[in-house]
Design a protein around this motif. Sequence first.
Motif, PDB file in Angstrom:
ATOM      1  N   ARG A 144      -6.654  -7.895  -8.517  1.00 37.10           N
ATOM      2  CA  ARG A 144      -6.423  -7.228  -7.270  1.00 37.10           C
ATOM      3  C   ARG A 144      -5.141  -7.931  -6.798  1.00 37.10           C
ATOM      4  NH1 ARG A 144     -10.389  -8.195  -4.240  1.00 37.10           N
ATOM      5  NH2 ARG A 144     -11.631  -6.213  -4.714  1.00 37.10           N
ATOM      6  N   PRO A 145      -5.047  -9.227  -6.552  1.00 36.75           N
ATOM      7  CA  PRO A 145      -3.571  -9.759  -6.103  1.00 36.75           C
ATOM      8  C   PRO A 145      -2.455  -9.576  -7.202  1.00 36.75           C
ATOM      9  CG  PRO A 145      -5.400 -11.699  -6.574  1.00 36.75           C
ATOM     10  CD  PRO A 145      -6.014 -10.372  -6.671  1.00 36.75           C
ATOM     11  N   ILE A 146      -2.945  -9.617  -8.526  1.00 37.39           N
ATOM     12  CA  ILE A 146      -1.651  -9.174  -9.494  1.00 37.39           C
ATOM     13  C   ILE A 146      -1.272  -7.952  -9.280  1.00 37.39           C
ATOM     14  CG2 ILE A 146      -1.374  -9.241 -11.906  1.00 37.39           C
ATOM     15  CD1 ILE A 146      -3.357 -11.505 -12.278  1.00 37.39           C
ATOM     16  N   ASN A 147      -2.272  -6.981  -9.154  1.00 33.39           N
ATOM     17  CA  ASN A 147      -1.899  -5.710  -9.169  1.00 33.39           C
ATOM     18  C   ASN A 147      -1.120  -5.627  -7.883  1.00 33.39           C
ATOM     19  OD1 ASN A 147      -2.935  -4.741 -11.508  1.00 33.39           O
ATOM     20  ND2 ASN A 147      -5.058  -4.261 -10.382  1.00 33.39           N
ATOM     21  N   ALA A 148      -1.572  -6.163  -6.745  1.00 35.23           N
ATOM     22  CA  ALA A 148      -0.552  -5.969  -5.428  1.00 35.23           C
ATOM     23  C   ALA A 148       0.831  -6.647  -5.632  1.00 35.23           C
ATOM     24  CB  ALA A 148      -1.383  -6.558  -4.339  1.00 35.23           C
ATOM     25  N   LEU A 149       0.946  -7.764  -6.341  1.00 36.26           N
ATOM     26  CA  LEU A 149       2.437  -8.278  -6.485  1.00 36.26           C
ATOM     27  C   LEU A 149       3.040  -7.352  -7.510  1.00 36.26           C
ATOM     28  CD1 LEU A 149       3.940 -10.777  -6.425  1.00 36.26           C
ATOM     29  CD2 LEU A 149       2.828 -11.700  -8.551  1.00 36.26           C
ATOM     30  N   ILE A 150       2.534  -6.777  -8.511  1.00 30.54           N
ATOM     31  CA  ILE A 150       3.186  -5.883  -9.412  1.00 30.54           C
ATOM     32  C   ILE A 150       3.637  -4.595  -8.460  1.00 30.54           C
ATOM     33  CG2 ILE A 150       2.988  -3.989 -11.311  1.00 30.54           C
ATOM     34  CD1 ILE A 150       1.257  -6.152 -12.379  1.00 30.54           C
ATOM     35  N   GLN A 151       2.675  -3.994  -7.723  1.00 32.71           N
ATOM     36  CA  GLN A 151       2.978  -2.731  -6.872  1.00 32.71           C
ATOM     37  C   GLN A 151       4.116  -3.112  -5.860  1.00 32.71           C
ATOM     38  OE1 GLN A 151       1.999   0.029  -7.447  1.00 32.71           O
ATOM     39  NE2 GLN A 151       2.936   1.189  -5.669  1.00 32.71           N
ATOM     40  N   THR A 152       4.049  -4.187  -5.054  1.00 32.94           N
ATOM     41  CA  THR A 152       5.247  -4.637  -4.297  1.00 32.94           C
ATOM     42  C   THR A 152       6.756  -4.848  -4.959  1.00 32.94           C
ATOM     43  OG1 THR A 152       3.610  -5.819  -2.887  1.00 32.94           O
ATOM     44  CG2 THR A 152       5.846  -6.289  -2.751  1.00 32.94           C
ATOM     45  N   MET A 153       6.428  -5.432  -6.077  1.00 36.92           N
ATOM     46  CA  MET A 153       7.898  -5.655  -6.718  1.00 36.92           C
ATOM     47  C   MET A 153       8.484  -4.167  -7.199  1.00 36.92           C
ATOM     48  SD  MET A 153       6.900  -8.640  -9.570  1.00 36.92           S
ATOM     49  CE  MET A 153       6.848 -10.221  -9.002  1.00 36.92           C
ATOM     50  N   ARG A 154       7.594  -3.181  -7.759  1.00 40.01           N
ATOM     51  CA  ARG A 154       7.945  -1.926  -8.028  1.00 40.01           C
ATOM     52  C   ARG A 154       8.592  -1.085  -6.713  1.00 40.01           C
ATOM     53  NH1 ARG A 154       3.227   0.051 -11.874  1.00 40.01           N
ATOM     54  NH2 ARG A 154       3.647  -1.027 -13.724  1.00 40.01           N
ATOM     55  N   GLU A 155       7.881  -1.176  -5.696  1.00 40.02           N
ATOM     56  CA  GLU A 155       8.449  -0.651  -4.372  1.00 40.02           C
ATOM     57  C   GLU A 155       9.621  -1.195  -3.939  1.00 40.02           C
ATOM     58  OE1 GLU A 155       5.202  -0.807  -1.585  1.00 40.02           O
ATOM     59  OE2 GLU A 155       4.095   0.543  -2.458  1.00 40.02           O
ATOM     60  N   ASN A 156       9.768  -2.656  -3.969  1.00 44.24           N
ATOM     61  CA  ASN A 156      11.024  -3.059  -3.648  1.00 44.24           C
ATOM     62  C   ASN A 156      12.144  -2.838  -4.625  1.00 44.24           C
ATOM     63  OD1 ASN A 156       9.678  -4.541  -1.734  1.00 44.24           O
ATOM     64  ND2 ASN A 156       9.592  -6.678  -2.502  1.00 44.24           N
ATOM     65  N   ARG A 157      11.956  -2.574  -5.893  1.00 44.15           N
ATOM     66  CA  ARG A 157      12.878  -2.267  -6.797  1.00 44.15           C
ATOM     67  C   ARG A 157      13.511  -0.760  -6.756  1.00 44.15           C
ATOM     68  NH1 ARG A 157      12.297  -1.860 -13.430  1.00 44.15           N
ATOM     69  NH2 ARG A 157      14.160  -1.499 -14.008  1.00 44.15           N
ATOM     70  N   HIS A 158      12.494   0.112  -6.474  1.00 45.89           N
ATOM     71  CA  HIS A 158      12.762   1.738  -6.551  1.00 45.89           C
ATOM     72  C   HIS A 158      13.029   2.071  -5.137  1.00 45.89           C
ATOM     73  CE1 HIS A 158      11.637   2.397 -10.634  1.00 45.89           C
ATOM     74  NE2 HIS A 158      10.458   1.574 -10.473  1.00 45.89           N
ATOM     75  N   PHE A 159      12.658   1.659  -4.125  1.00 47.02           N
ATOM     76  CA  PHE A 159      12.997   2.218  -2.863  1.00 47.02           C
ATOM     77  C   PHE A 159      13.595   1.068  -1.906  1.00 47.02           C
ATOM     78  CE2 PHE A 159       8.507   3.722  -4.018  1.00 47.02           C
ATOM     79  CZ  PHE A 159       9.066   5.154  -4.209  1.00 47.02           C
ATOM     80  N   GLY A 160      14.037   0.214  -2.463  1.00 46.95           N
ATOM     81  CA  GLY A 160      15.074  -0.873  -1.640  1.00 46.95           C
ATOM     82  C   GLY A 160      14.325  -1.495  -0.502  1.00 46.95           C
ATOM     83  N   LYS A 161      13.069  -1.694  -0.811  1.00 43.60           N
ATOM     84  CA  LYS A 161      12.200  -2.326   0.389  1.00 43.60           C
ATOM     85  C   LYS A 161      12.325  -3.762   0.141  1.00 43.60           C
ATOM     86  CE  LYS A 161       8.811   1.374   1.155  1.00 43.60           C
ATOM     87  NZ  LYS A 161       7.431   1.657   1.239  1.00 43.60           N
ATOM     88  N   TRP A 162      11.933  -4.641   1.320  1.00 39.68           N
ATOM     89  CA  TRP A 162      12.041  -5.954   1.180  1.00 39.68           C
ATOM     90  C   TRP A 162      10.679  -6.632   1.537  1.00 39.68           C
ATOM     91  CZ3 TRP A 162      15.636  -7.566  -1.584  1.00 39.68           C
ATOM     92  CH2 TRP A 162      17.061  -6.788  -1.520  1.00 39.68           C
ATOM     93  N   GLU A 163       9.622  -5.715   0.959  1.00 40.90           N
ATOM     94  CA  GLU A 163       8.213  -6.144   1.337  1.00 40.90           C
ATOM     95  C   GLU A 163       7.664  -7.432   0.830  1.00 40.90           C
ATOM     96  OE1 GLU A 163       6.388  -4.447   3.182  1.00 40.90           O
ATOM     97  OE2 GLU A 163       7.601  -2.513   3.431  1.00 40.90           O
ATOM     98  N   LYS A 164       7.000  -8.188   1.468  1.00 40.05           N
ATOM     99  CA  LYS A 164       6.374  -9.299   1.051  1.00 40.05           C
ATOM    100  C   LYS A 164       4.825  -9.263   0.949  1.00 40.05           C
ATOM    101  CE  LYS A 164       9.765 -12.384   3.444  1.00 40.05           C
ATOM    102  NZ  LYS A 164       9.929 -13.465   4.334  1.00 40.05           N
TER     103      LYS A 164
END
Length: 202
Positions: A144-164
């Motif tokens: 679960r935390p690994i998937n959350a980390l991967i999802q956050t990385m993808r959103e930051n990359r594709h949508f220009g977000k700076w989510e933590k």
Amino acid sequence: SELDQLVAQTNTMIETLTDYLDIPKGELLQAFLPANGMIRVYTENDSDPLHIVTKLNDYRDLPGQFSESESRTIVKNDEDIDIAVISKPMIWDNGDVVTLQVSEHLLALKETMTTLFYVLVIASVFMIIPTIIAGFVLGRFLLRPINALIQTMRENRHFGKWEKINIDNRSHDEIYEMALTFTNMIDPIKDNFEKQEIFVSD
């Protein structure tokens, strides 16, 4: 264990046959007959046994012969039942050397092994099912935390977000260290990116 027990019984039988010469051999052999077995006495010159004692004629099919040496084996019959066979030489009444063969069909052993097999199968099923469930739950807990980390990385990359990633309630393991490193990396990257945008705009 079955062989050792049958060897001890055979030795006792030979001692009794030697000590009580006045009692008919057939009666003594009958007294020592195993519940699921047979006793035979072979002479050197005859292929047929001198004495044969058994409760079931099915046991008569077991091969046997004269032998001057002691042997202990386990053989299988046509029904795949183990048979313990003990052969020991001894001195008969007339002074000749004969072979005393004592055999016992290990029916109780077969029943015990069958019961043990079913018990092990049932126990394995009861052990495997909780193991699979526990493995599935543990896998989801770890992923679960690994998937959350991967999802956050993808959103930051594709949508220009700076989510933590929220790491407040996590245990301090390797995944926590990886998420902490990612979270601490977001602010410097964001600052550099904003400075780059300002510089390009200027």
